[in-house]
Design a protein around this motif. Sequence first.
Motif, PDB file in Angstrom:
ATOM      1  N   THR A 145      -4.427   0.658 -13.870  1.00 32.49           N
ATOM      2  CA  THR A 145      -4.106   1.681 -12.880  1.00 32.49           C
ATOM      3  C   THR A 145      -5.186   2.751 -12.842  1.00 32.49           C
TER       4      THR A 145
ATOM      5  N   SER B 110       0.830  -1.205   0.000  1.00 29.92           N
ATOM      6  CA  SER B 110       0.000   0.000   0.000  1.00 29.92           C
ATOM      7  C   SER B 110       0.862   1.251   0.000  1.00 29.92           C
ATOM      8  N   PRO B 111       0.353   2.351  -0.560  1.00 28.83           N
ATOM      9  CA  PRO B 111       1.094   3.610  -0.516  1.00 28.83           C
ATOM     10  C   PRO B 111       1.422   4.032   0.920  1.00 28.83           C
TER      11      PRO B 111
ATOM     12  N   GLU C  32       7.655   1.676  -8.170  1.00 30.63           N
ATOM     13  CA  GLU C  32       7.240   2.835  -7.376  1.00 30.63           C
ATOM     14  C   GLU C  32       5.997   3.477  -7.990  1.00 30.63           C
ATOM     15  N   GLU C  33       6.012   3.683  -9.286  1.00 30.44           N
ATOM     16  CA  GLU C  33       4.849   4.274  -9.967  1.00 30.44           C
ATOM     17  C   GLU C  33       3.630   3.368  -9.868  1.00 30.44           C
TER      18      GLU C  33
ATOM     19  N   ASP D 118       5.113   4.918   2.353  1.00 25.72           N
ATOM     20  CA  ASP D 118       5.488   6.184   2.982  1.00 25.72           C
ATOM     21  C   ASP D 118       6.352   5.957   4.211  1.00 25.72           C
TER      22      ASP D 118
ATOM     23  N   THR E  41       2.916   1.033  -7.680  1.00 19.45           N
ATOM     24  CA  THR E  41       2.428   0.871  -6.316  1.00 19.45           C
ATOM     25  C   THR E  41       1.464   1.981  -5.918  1.00 19.45           C
ATOM     26  N   HIS E  42       1.656   3.156  -6.490  1.00 17.81           N
ATOM     27  CA  HIS E  42       0.785   4.277  -6.146  1.00 17.81           C
ATOM     28  C   HIS E  42      -0.481   4.349  -6.994  1.00 17.81           C
ATOM     29  N   SER E  43      -0.621   3.439  -7.970  1.00 17.76           N
ATOM     30  CA  SER E  43      -1.787   3.551  -8.847  1.00 17.76           C
ATOM     31  C   SER E  43      -2.552   2.240  -9.054  1.00 17.76           C
TER      32      SER E  43
ATOM     33  N   TRP F  31      -5.134   6.647 -10.637  1.00 20.62           N
ATOM     34  CA  TRP F  31      -4.481   7.459  -9.617  1.00 20.62           C
ATOM     35  C   TRP F  31      -5.460   7.971  -8.568  1.00 20.62           C
TER      36      TRP F  31
END
Length: 145
Positions: free
Chosen positions: A125, A85-86, A101-102, A90, A104-106, A127
Motif C-alpha cells: 500500500t 478505484s477510489p 475499504e482501507e 466515491d 481500496t484507498h491505498s 496512501w
Amino acid sequence: MTTAQHLDLIDRLRAQSFVDMPVRLGRHSSGPGYHLVRLEETGDFWEDDGSGRREAADQISAEYAALTQALTERWGTPLVFTLRSPAALDNAPEAPAQPWEELTHSTDHVHLWRAEDRWLVACVTQWGEEDPYTLMAGITVMDPP
C-alpha cells in the motif's frame, strides 16, 4: 522481519478471534471479521529527490514477491484481485466493508488465498506519493468487493 517471521505473524492472526469494535494498536488493526498488519514499511519520501523512492519500491517489491511465493507454497495459486478505484467508490451507494475499504484507498490490487474459512490478503500500500510503501497482510471473513 524475514519472510519466516511474516508467515509466523500471519499464522498467529489466523488463529486470533475477531473483535467486536474496530481497534488499531501500533502496526495492527482489527475489527469485526478482519485483522490487518503492516509487516514492513519504507521511509517516507517528503525529502526525497526521487532516488530513494525507486530503491524503496524495489526493496518492498522483493519482500512482497518473497511473501507471495511463500504463501503460494502453503495455500496454492492466489487470486490477483483488482480493487475498484477510489473515484468509483466515491460514487458507490455504500462503502465496502473493512478491511476492503482501507485497502481500496491505498492499493490497486491484492493477492488473495482462501485459507479454510477465511481470506488471506497480501499487498503493498501507499496512501500518497510522499508516503511510505507498506507491505500489508490481512485475514478476513469478508468477501472482496
